[in-house]
Design an enzyme around this catalytic site. Structure first.
Site, PDB file in Angstrom:
ATOM      1  N   GLU A   1       5.737   3.083   4.643  1.00 52.47           N
ATOM      2  CA  GLU A   1       4.575   3.979   4.665  1.00 52.47           C
ATOM      3  C   GLU A   1       4.170   4.416   3.262  1.00 52.47           C
ATOM      4  O   GLU A   1       2.976   4.553   2.979  1.00 52.47           O
ATOM      5  CB  GLU A   1       4.879   5.203   5.548  1.00 52.47           C
ATOM      6  CG  GLU A   1       5.193   4.875   7.002  1.00 52.47           C
ATOM      7  CD  GLU A   1       4.130   4.012   7.666  1.00 52.47           C
ATOM      8  OE1 GLU A   1       2.948   4.113   7.280  1.00 52.47           O
ATOM      9  OE2 GLU A   1       4.478   3.230   8.570  1.00 52.47           O
TER      10      GLU A   1
ATOM     11  N   HIS B   1       1.944   1.777   1.923  1.00 57.68           N
ATOM     12  CA  HIS B   1       0.555   1.909   2.374  1.00 57.68           C
ATOM     13  C   HIS B   1      -0.188   2.935   1.517  1.00 57.68           C
ATOM     14  O   HIS B   1      -1.341   2.716   1.114  1.00 57.68           O
ATOM     15  CB  HIS B   1       0.520   2.377   3.832  1.00 57.68           C
ATOM     16  CG  HIS B   1       0.684   1.288   4.846  1.00 57.68           C
ATOM     17  ND1 HIS B   1      -0.010   0.103   4.783  1.00 57.68           N
ATOM     18  CD2 HIS B   1       1.445   1.220   5.978  1.00 57.68           C
ATOM     19  CE1 HIS B   1       0.317  -0.663   5.827  1.00 57.68           C
ATOM     20  NE2 HIS B   1       1.205  -0.005   6.552  1.00 57.68           N
TER      21      HIS B   1
END
Length: 359
Positions: free
Chosen positions: A138, A141
């Protein structure tokens, strides 16, 4: 009573000082990001408008209904989070929330000040090394700015929807959506690489994908057999299976876990992972020197290599009877680059400056 984490020896992780997101971005993902970043000013408008309303609303909903992680709440998760961020040399931690769901999942939300959400399923079913990998995924991202450009693509899709009353409008809309989803699937492969770099434990990254495929209990799961599944999915079956795979993936945001495992294994086997750990990787302070042309060429090369090396029966048939198909991807990528460059020149000519999202 001791846990597996307590028995497992502590791994020494290399801090990747100054690492740029370009180090882990899949070539097809990076090519699309580079082209989009040439639309200078557009991403700033998107971040300002959506950050002002949608992002605040999302954050408030998690602030009200989830647990915000810090050294007092979910301290084990917070420790793994700080370790993943430190390895990727991320000084400012996005807010992290744990939300109630039995499914192992995570997401990065927001444009101006992104935050990360993982599920209670991830907290309960992942060991420390696997948790570090999903948190690194994450963070990848966030660092790549995927949320910004995903939103931009959604806006473009919305605009295309206005053409649906024209006979060719619906076709154009579906083509844009398909292209957006193809890019997002490649963005997921990029984030998988970031998760591996954060944890620096290929076995843990593979276990994470196995748990995504089959739940939290790996006591009856064999790693070799799982990789055999991946190989069979990639190249087994006949033309009917190839057509089914197209239908299964064309409208999906994520590649299937076995496909992600195969791609991550391929990246490790290529030597790129070891090269980064040895200190050979692009730095953030050189992001401004990155070439859009070279990034798009790398994306086209990646598609050509995938086409040339694919074991899929349908691709094999196309290779035999349509030798020029491999160049179509490169031509399409080149047209996308030319469109982006033309748009950027028009924007600068019209006085539309501004900086793109940093890598």
């Amino acid at each position: 009573m001791t846990t597996d984490d307590e028995n497992r020896p502590v791994r020494r992780r290399v801090t990747l000082t100054g690492i740029s997101s370009r180090a882990w971005e899949h070539p097809a993902d990076r090519g699309a990001l580079s082209a989009l970043r040439e639309l200078r000013g557009f991403d700033d408008v998107v971040k300002t408008f959506f950050g002002m309303w949608n992002e605040r609303g999302f954050r408030l909903s998690y602030l009200a209904g989830s647990i915000r992680v810090d050294h007092r709440q979910y301290p084990r998760v917070y420790q793994r989070y700080t370790e993943a961020a430190s390895t990727l040399d991320i000084a400012e931690l996005p807010e992290l929330y744990v939300t109630q769901s039995p499914i192992i999942n995570g997401q990065a939300i927001g444009l101006d000040k992104p935050f990360i959400v993982i599920t209670t399923g991830a907290v309960e079913k992942l060991d420390d090394d696997e948790l570090r990998a999903v948190l690194g995924h994450e963070l990848g991202h966030v660092r790549s700015g995927h949320a910004v450009y995903k939103t931009i693509m959604m806006i473009l899709t919305s605009w295309a929807a206005n053409l649906s009353w024209i006979p060719i409008g619906a076709i154009a809309l579906r083509a844009i959506i398909a292209a957006m989803l193809e890019w997002w699937r490649k963005a997921e492969l990029s984030a998988d690489r970031a998760g591996l770099l954060a944890g620096q434990d290929p076995a843990a990254s593979l276990r994470l994908l196995m748990k995504l495929a089959g739940g939290g209990d790996l006591s009856q799961i064999d790693t070799t057999a799982f990789l055999e599944q991946a190989a069979e999915y990639e190249g087994g079956g006949d033309l009917r299976d190839s057509i089914h795979k197209i239908g299964m993936t064309a409208w999906s945001t994520h590649p299937f876990p076995v496909a992600r495992a195969a791609e991550l294994r391929k990246w490790v086997d290529s030597g790129a992972y070891a090269q980064i750990l040895e200190g050979d990787y692009p730095r953030r302070d050189s992001d401004g020197d990155a070439s859009v042309t070279e990034d798009v060429k790398a994306a086209a090369k990646s598609y050509r290599e995938d086409f040339a090396n694919s074991q899929d029966p349908l691709v094999g048939l196309v290779r035999r009877f349509g030798g020029g198909a491999a160049d179509m991807a490169g031509s399409a990528a080149g047209r996308a680059m030319n469109w982006a460059n033309d748009a950027a020149r028009r924007g600068r000519r019209d006085g539309n400056g501004g900086e793109g999202e940093p890598g």
